[in-house]
Write a protein that holds these residues in place. Structure first.
Motif, mmCIF file in Angstrom:
data_model
loop_
_atom_site.group_PDB
_atom_site.id
_atom_site.type_symbol
_atom_site.label_atom_id
_atom_site.label_comp_id
_atom_site.label_asym_id
_atom_site.label_seq_id
_atom_site.Cartn_x
_atom_site.Cartn_y
_atom_site.Cartn_z
ATOM 1 N N LEU A 83 24.946 50.875 36.359
ATOM 2 C CA LEU A 83 25.187 51.496 35.070
ATOM 3 C C LEU A 83 25.787 50.475 34.118
ATOM 4 O O LEU A 83 25.368 50.346 32.981
ATOM 5 C CB LEU A 83 26.118 52.701 35.213
ATOM 6 C CG LEU A 83 26.521 53.396 33.918
ATOM 7 C CD1 LEU A 83 25.302 53.966 33.216
ATOM 8 C CD2 LEU A 83 27.533 54.485 34.214
ATOM 9 N N ASP A 84 26.763 49.733 34.595
ATOM 10 C CA ASP A 84 27.389 48.717 33.768
ATOM 11 C C ASP A 84 26.377 47.674 33.297
ATOM 12 O O ASP A 84 26.418 47.253 32.154
ATOM 13 C CB ASP A 84 28.521 48.018 34.520
ATOM 14 C CG ASP A 84 29.733 48.914 34.724
ATOM 15 O OD1 ASP A 84 29.823 49.952 34.043
ATOM 16 O OD2 ASP A 84 30.568 48.568 35.567
ATOM 17 N N LEU A 85 25.462 47.255 34.182
ATOM 18 C CA LEU A 85 24.477 46.241 33.808
ATOM 19 C C LEU A 85 23.546 46.784 32.729
ATOM 20 O O LEU A 85 23.318 46.116 31.715
ATOM 21 C CB LEU A 85 23.683 45.772 35.029
ATOM 22 C CG LEU A 85 22.630 44.697 34.764
ATOM 23 C CD1 LEU A 85 23.224 43.480 34.080
ATOM 24 C CD2 LEU A 85 21.951 44.310 36.074
ATOM 25 N N LEU A 86 23.031 47.960 32.911
ATOM 26 C CA LEU A 86 22.159 48.555 31.898
ATOM 27 C C LEU A 86 22.914 48.690 30.573
ATOM 28 O O LEU A 86 22.381 48.363 29.516
ATOM 29 C CB LEU A 86 21.639 49.912 32.365
ATOM 30 C CG LEU A 86 20.667 50.619 31.427
ATOM 31 C CD1 LEU A 86 19.420 49.782 31.183
ATOM 32 C CD2 LEU A 86 20.294 51.984 31.982
ATOM 33 N N ASP A 87 24.158 49.134 30.636
ATOM 34 C CA ASP A 87 24.978 49.255 29.423
ATOM 35 C C ASP A 87 25.187 47.896 28.758
ATOM 36 O O ASP A 87 25.141 47.786 27.532
ATOM 37 C CB ASP A 87 26.330 49.876 29.735
ATOM 38 C CG ASP A 87 26.239 51.371 30.012
ATOM 39 O OD1 ASP A 87 25.199 51.984 29.682
ATOM 40 O OD2 ASP A 87 27.208 51.917 30.577
ATOM 41 N N GLN A 88 25.426 46.859 29.558
ATOM 42 C CA GLN A 88 25.664 45.528 29.008
ATOM 43 C C GLN A 88 24.425 44.958 28.327
ATOM 44 O O GLN A 88 24.524 44.073 27.478
ATOM 45 C CB GLN A 88 26.144 44.582 30.099
ATOM 46 C CG GLN A 88 27.547 44.923 30.568
ATOM 47 C CD GLN A 88 27.956 44.080 31.730
ATOM 48 O OE1 GLN A 88 27.996 42.860 31.634
ATOM 49 N NE2 GLN A 88 28.277 44.723 32.846
#
Length: 127
Positions: free
Chosen positions: A6-11
């Protein structure tokens, strides 16, 4: 989906951010004399949509890639590891241009590297 995915997609700015990165990347790829010939006659708008979906799918467990099999699509095109590396360099430049954090860029490149054999038709004989 794990928190890190989730963090990677958000970043990357979510799916809209990925689309912007991919559009930027193809401007660079199509201007590169080492790569542009691979895309002659290819509908770039459709390719960019599928590439964005693919990148979204490898950065999120909830997004499914619905495009063609990577091995079949790239077979016989003469794409080498050097071409793949150059393509990834353009992706890196596009990610940097969109202010994606360097650790997220490294994660994306690591995930993309897992597909290099499918794109180049090479195999890792070392296992």
């Amino acid at each position: 989906m794990s928190q890190s995915e989730l963090d990677l997609l958000d970043q990357l700015g979510g799916t809209d951010g990925i689309r912007r990165v991919v559009d930027e990347m193809y401007v660079r790829v199509l201007a590169d004399p080492e790569l542009t010939h691979f895309f002659e006659g290819v509908p770039i708008e459709k390719l960019a949509r599928m590439q964005a979906e693919f990148i979204a799918s490898i950065t999120s467990g909830e997004i499914e890639y619905t495009g063609a099999d990577l091995t079949r699509v790239h077979a016989g095109r003469g794409i080498t590891r050097a071409h793949f590396s150059t393509f990834c360099g353009h992706l890196t430049d596009a990610l940097e241009a969109k202010n994606v954090p360097s650790h997220a860029i490294h994660q994306v490149l690591g995930k993309l590297a897992m597909y290099s054999d499918k794109v180049t038709g090479s195999s890792n004989v070392d296992g």
